[in-house]
Write a protein that holds these residues in place. Structure first.
Motif, PDB file in Angstrom:
ATOM      1  N   ALA A 121     -40.966  -4.110 -18.849  1.00 24.47           N
ATOM      2  CA  ALA A 121     -42.319  -3.676 -19.173  1.00 24.47           C
ATOM      3  C   ALA A 121     -43.084  -3.280 -17.922  1.00 24.47           C
ATOM      4  O   ALA A 121     -42.954  -3.912 -16.870  1.00 24.47           O
ATOM      5  CB  ALA A 121     -43.055  -4.781 -19.916  1.00 24.47           C
ATOM      6  N   THR A 122     -43.894  -2.234 -18.047  1.00 28.09           N
ATOM      7  CA  THR A 122     -44.733  -1.761 -16.952  1.00 28.09           C
ATOM      8  C   THR A 122     -46.190  -1.810 -17.383  1.00 28.09           C
ATOM      9  O   THR A 122     -46.552  -1.265 -18.435  1.00 28.09           O
ATOM     10  CB  THR A 122     -44.367  -0.324 -16.561  1.00 28.09           C
ATOM     11  OG1 THR A 122     -42.986  -0.262 -16.206  1.00 28.09           O
ATOM     12  CG2 THR A 122     -45.214   0.147 -15.401  1.00 28.09           C
ATOM     13  N   ASP A 123     -47.033  -2.476 -16.603  1.00 28.01           N
ATOM     14  CA  ASP A 123     -48.454  -2.549 -16.946  1.00 28.01           C
ATOM     15  C   ASP A 123     -49.060  -1.154 -16.962  1.00 28.01           C
ATOM     16  O   ASP A 123     -48.962  -0.404 -15.983  1.00 28.01           O
ATOM     17  CB  ASP A 123     -49.198  -3.425 -15.938  1.00 28.01           C
ATOM     18  CG  ASP A 123     -49.198  -4.880 -16.365  1.00 28.01           C
ATOM     19  OD1 ASP A 123     -48.564  -5.189 -17.397  1.00 28.01           O
ATOM     20  OD2 ASP A 123     -49.818  -5.704 -15.667  1.00 28.01           O
ATOM     21  N   THR A 124     -49.718  -0.825 -18.072  1.00 26.83           N
ATOM     22  CA  THR A 124     -50.283   0.514 -18.269  1.00 26.83           C
ATOM     23  C   THR A 124     -51.665   0.374 -18.894  1.00 26.83           C
ATOM     24  O   THR A 124     -51.868  -0.442 -19.803  1.00 26.83           O
ATOM     25  CB  THR A 124     -49.374   1.346 -19.206  1.00 26.83           C
ATOM     26  OG1 THR A 124     -48.048   1.375 -18.661  1.00 26.83           O
ATOM     27  CG2 THR A 124     -49.898   2.760 -19.358  1.00 26.83           C
ATOM     28  N   LEU A 125     -52.610   1.157 -18.388  1.00 22.51           N
ATOM     29  CA  LEU A 125     -53.961   1.142 -18.950  1.00 22.51           C
ATOM     30  C   LEU A 125     -53.948   1.798 -20.325  1.00 22.51           C
ATOM     31  O   LEU A 125     -53.509   2.931 -20.476  1.00 22.51           O
ATOM     32  CB  LEU A 125     -54.928   1.869 -18.025  1.00 22.51           C
ATOM     33  CG  LEU A 125     -56.390   1.931 -18.486  1.00 22.51           C
ATOM     34  CD1 LEU A 125     -56.993   0.532 -18.550  1.00 22.51           C
ATOM     35  CD2 LEU A 125     -57.207   2.841 -17.572  1.00 22.51           C
ATOM     36  N   TRP A 126     -54.409   1.050 -21.348  1.00 22.65           N
ATOM     37  CA  TRP A 126     -54.410   1.557 -22.724  1.00 22.65           C
ATOM     38  C   TRP A 126     -55.584   2.482 -22.965  1.00 22.65           C
ATOM     39  O   TRP A 126     -56.705   2.224 -22.505  1.00 22.65           O
ATOM     40  CB  TRP A 126     -54.473   0.392 -23.703  1.00 22.65           C
ATOM     41  CG  TRP A 126     -54.697   0.849 -25.133  1.00 22.65           C
ATOM     42  CD1 TRP A 126     -53.770   1.315 -25.996  1.00 22.65           C
ATOM     43  CD2 TRP A 126     -55.953   0.887 -25.824  1.00 22.65           C
ATOM     44  NE1 TRP A 126     -54.345   1.638 -27.195  1.00 22.65           N
ATOM     45  CE2 TRP A 126     -55.696   1.386 -27.110  1.00 22.65           C
ATOM     46  CE3 TRP A 126     -57.272   0.558 -25.475  1.00 22.65           C
ATOM     47  CZ2 TRP A 126     -56.702   1.552 -28.060  1.00 22.65           C
ATOM     48  CZ3 TRP A 126     -58.263   0.719 -26.417  1.00 22.65           C
ATOM     49  CH2 TRP A 126     -57.980   1.214 -27.694  1.00 22.65           C
ATOM     50  N   THR A 127     -55.329   3.561 -23.705  1.00 19.20           N
ATOM     51  CA  THR A 127     -56.390   4.417 -24.232  1.00 19.20           C
ATOM     52  C   THR A 127     -56.130   4.614 -25.723  1.00 19.20           C
ATOM     53  O   THR A 127     -55.010   4.431 -26.205  1.00 19.20           O
ATOM     54  CB  THR A 127     -56.430   5.786 -23.541  1.00 19.20           C
ATOM     55  OG1 THR A 127     -55.245   6.531 -23.885  1.00 19.20           O
ATOM     56  CG2 THR A 127     -56.519   5.642 -22.030  1.00 19.20           C
ATOM     57  N   SER A 128     -57.136   4.999 -26.451  1.00 22.17           N
ATOM     58  CA  SER A 128     -57.023   5.120 -27.907  1.00 22.17           C
ATOM     59  C   SER A 128     -56.081   6.238 -28.329  1.00 22.17           C
ATOM     60  O   SER A 128     -55.691   6.314 -29.496  1.00 22.17           O
ATOM     61  CB  SER A 128     -58.411   5.359 -28.518  1.00 22.17           C
ATOM     62  OG  SER A 128     -58.978   6.557 -28.010  1.00 22.17           O
ATOM     63  N   THR A 129     -55.698   7.105 -27.404  1.00 23.77           N
ATOM     64  CA  THR A 129     -54.785   8.205 -27.737  1.00 23.77           C
ATOM     65  C   THR A 129     -53.341   7.881 -27.382  1.00 23.77           C
ATOM     66  O   THR A 129     -52.450   8.714 -27.590  1.00 23.77           O
ATOM     67  CB  THR A 129     -55.211   9.494 -27.012  1.00 23.77           C
ATOM     68  OG1 THR A 129     -55.210   9.268 -25.600  1.00 23.77           O
ATOM     69  CG2 THR A 129     -56.590   9.927 -27.472  1.00 23.77           C
ATOM     70  N   ASP A 130     -53.095   6.694 -26.841  1.00 24.06           N
ATOM     71  CA  ASP A 130     -51.723   6.312 -26.484  1.00 24.06           C
ATOM     72  C   ASP A 130     -50.869   6.131 -27.731  1.00 24.06           C
ATOM     73  O   ASP A 130     -51.275   5.466 -28.689  1.00 24.06           O
ATOM     74  CB  ASP A 130     -51.725   5.007 -25.694  1.00 24.06           C
ATOM     75  CG  ASP A 130     -52.135   5.209 -24.244  1.00 24.06           C
ATOM     76  OD1 ASP A 130     -52.259   6.370 -23.833  1.00 24.06           O
ATOM     77  OD2 ASP A 130     -52.344   4.201 -23.535  1.00 24.06           O
ATOM     78  N   SER A 131     -49.673   6.683 -27.699  1.00 26.07           N
ATOM     79  CA  SER A 131     -48.681   6.466 -28.749  1.00 26.07           C
ATOM     80  C   SER A 131     -47.729   5.373 -28.254  1.00 26.07           C
ATOM     81  O   SER A 131     -46.961   5.584 -27.321  1.00 26.07           O
ATOM     82  CB  SER A 131     -47.912   7.758 -29.036  1.00 26.07           C
ATOM     83  OG  SER A 131     -46.932   7.546 -30.021  1.00 26.07           O
ATOM     84  N   ILE A 132     -47.805   4.217 -28.873  1.00 27.77           N
ATOM     85  CA  ILE A 132     -47.075   3.032 -28.399  1.00 27.77           C
ATOM     86  C   ILE A 132     -45.819   2.830 -29.236  1.00 27.77           C
ATOM     87  O   ILE A 132     -45.861   2.914 -30.468  1.00 27.77           O
ATOM     88  CB  ILE A 132     -47.967   1.786 -28.459  1.00 27.77           C
ATOM     89  CG1 ILE A 132     -49.241   2.008 -27.631  1.00 27.77           C
ATOM     90  CG2 ILE A 132     -47.221   0.552 -27.972  1.00 27.77           C
ATOM     91  CD1 ILE A 132     -50.237   0.880 -27.742  1.00 27.77           C
ATOM     92  N   ASP A 133     -44.716   2.536 -28.566  1.00 28.55           N
ATOM     93  CA  ASP A 133     -43.443   2.317 -29.246  1.00 28.55           C
ATOM     94  C   ASP A 133     -43.250   0.817 -29.477  1.00 28.55           C
ATOM     95  O   ASP A 133     -42.849   0.076 -28.579  1.00 28.55           O
ATOM     96  CB  ASP A 133     -42.296   2.885 -28.408  1.00 28.55           C
ATOM     97  CG  ASP A 133     -40.964   2.853 -29.143  1.00 28.55           C
ATOM     98  OD1 ASP A 133     -40.917   2.287 -30.260  1.00 28.55           O
ATOM     99  OD2 ASP A 133     -39.978   3.393 -28.602  1.00 28.55           O
TER     100      ASP A 133
END
Length: 489
Positions: A121-133
């Motif tokens: 896992a890599t820490d990533t800043l979430w945004t409402s447009t992110d498509s998460i797997d």
């Protein structure tokens, strides 16, 4: 987890804090930023889902479509820092491209992005447009955490998106769940009953009546057959039924019961009535209970646990001595009344238009036989060796060959379930989900059919398993998937 320092976010927070404190003097109130790091809301957006449609040639066709799942509730456990949907998404929903809506104490939400199953896992800043797997998430779920306004990471949440692994409405069969034969090798004229974790099968080996039982577990396993000793020679095997938590049956016109697996004359046996058939029983919500029977001189009688009484004369029952199936349901609007259904077969030529179906209320004194003469009625099928069960809030009927003219497309043994949702008034063939294994059950049935009438029996246990016991004692087991799901609330 490999950490990636989010310099832009942290720098912005720290610069703001430094600017505020550097301008302070005795006349300016100092601002302290909160360290709250809770996620307060979580929901899904629109997801892709595999659907079944109908192609131009009439065949089933698979296609993908989008469905909104924003109303699926997610439970946030703030103590254990977990987020999940306890009501799983339908089978075949694609969770590899998920848009989520998150509410938190700050807009700075970091999640552990994983590119493939087993990946780091890599820490990533979430945004409402992110498509998460979420399809590659580990068993505990993906990691989400909130960065507070004073620059401190909160304790991480583990987020899971649960999807059913099975079609919840599909009746799944284990065709050879038990291959242990009866100790008697073969039983015909079978009637199966279930009580206290055991399946009892009454039947005949030639002209000899037999009773054998097997214990079944909560996960649907059977442990082999044990015979009951000293079965009365004139036992009517079709009369077996469970009433008031005891197994009753008839022998020589008298009422018997199994007490600790020992057959004995019941104290409830009437002194002045000889019984030919036990038909059904019913219990109301407030505990009143009734046993229905047919006498040797063709009268219907009722026992309320205290006294036997004769029903209204001229009740029309078909073919006395056949194996009847019954179901009894308390009325939802009156705790003092239950409705009982009786299902059988017409063996005369005049009855081939439909099977036999009757019902009565516990406050009535007669069986009301359904009249299926109207041409537009979805009639009760006339099934040889018929079985009716109450299952999943429906009445289901099935069995051997069907000879009613309206059902010529479904005449093969064990080819179709028929279902009724209106108290047996109309019956429809079930073509999806609730089905029999292709041809195998017909083969099992026909292998024993030449041995005589009733060369199989069926019963439903307390764990919603449907058990079919074949002529040789081997067993098949089925259950609608969702009736076996553990409750999560």
């Amino acid at each position: 987890m490999k950490l990636k320092f989010l310099s832009i976010v942290l720098a912005g927070v720290m610069i703001t804090a430094f600017s505020m404190t550097s301008c302070l003097n005795d006349d300016i109130e100092q601002v302290t930023y909160t360290n709250e790091t809770s996620i307060t809301g979580f929901s899904l957006g629109t997801l892709w889902c595999e659907m079944v449609g109908t192609a131009q040639d009439g065949s089933d066709s698979l296609y993908m479509d989008t469905v909104s799942f924003e109303d699926y509730p997610f439970t946030i456990d703030q103590l254990n820092r977990t987020i999940e949907n306890r009501d799983s998404l339908p089978v075949n929903v694609d969770i590899s491209r998920v848009l989520v809506d998150i509410s938190a104490d700050t807009p700075y939400i970091i999640y552990g992005k994983i590119k493939e199953a087993g990946g780091e896992a890599t820490d990533t800043l979430w945004t409402s447009t992110d498509s998460i797997d979420f399809s590659v998430a580990p068993a505990e779920g993906l990691s989400f955490k909130v960065l507070s306004m004073n620059g401190i990471y909160g304790r991480e949440y583990h987020v899971k998106v649960n999807v059913h692994k099975q079609d919840p409405d599909l009746l799944t069969w284990s065709e050879n769940e038990s291959e242990v034969p009866f100790t008697a090798q073969t039983l015909i004229r079978q009637k199966a009953v279930y009580t206290n974790g055991r399946i009892y099968v009454f039947g005949q080996n030639g002209d000899t009546p037999c009773i054998e039982y097997t214990t079944v577990s909560a996960n649907g396993k059977a442990n082999g057959w044990t015979p009951v000793e000293n079965v009365p020679a004139n036992t009517n095997t079709y009369s077996a039924m469970v009433w008031q938590d005891k197994i009753y049956f008839l022998a020589g016109g008298e009422l018997y019961e199994l007490a600790d697996d020992v057959p004995q004359l019941s104290a409830d046996s009437p002194a002045d009535i000889r019984l030919q058939q036990l038909l059904a029983n019913a219990t109301t919500t407030n505990g009143a209970t009734y046993l229905y029977a047919y006498t040797e001189d063709n009268r219907c009688v009722t026992y309320d646990g205290t006294a036997w009484s004769e029903d209204t004369p001229d009740t029309a029952l078909p073919s006395a001595g056949q194996r009847f199936s019954y179901a009894a349901l308390p009325l939802s609007y009156n705790a003092n009344i239950a409705r009982t259904f009786l299902f059988g077969t017409h063996t005369d030529n005049a009855g081939t238009e439909s099977g036999f179906m009757a019902h009565r209320l516990t406050n009535e004194s007669t069986w009301n036989v359904y009249d299926y003469t109207q041409s537009d009625t979805l009639r009760c099928p006339n099934i040889a060796d018929a079985t009716m069960i109450y299952y999943d809030k429906k009445l289901y009927a099935f069995g051997g060959a069907i000879n009613s003219a309206q059902h010529e497309d479904y005449q093969a043994p064990f080819s179709t379930f028929f279902a009724s949702t209106d108290n047996g008034l109309t019956w429809k063939p079930v073509t999806e989900d609730v089905t029999f294994p292709s041809s195998s059950f017909a083969g099992k049935y026909e292998a024993g059919y030449a041995l005589g009438e009733g060369s199989y029996s069926c019963v439903v246990d307390e764990n919603n398993f449907i058990w079919i016991i074949w002529h040789d004692g081997t067993m098949s087991r089925g259950r609608i998937n969702r009736l076996g799901f553990l409750p999560k609330w």
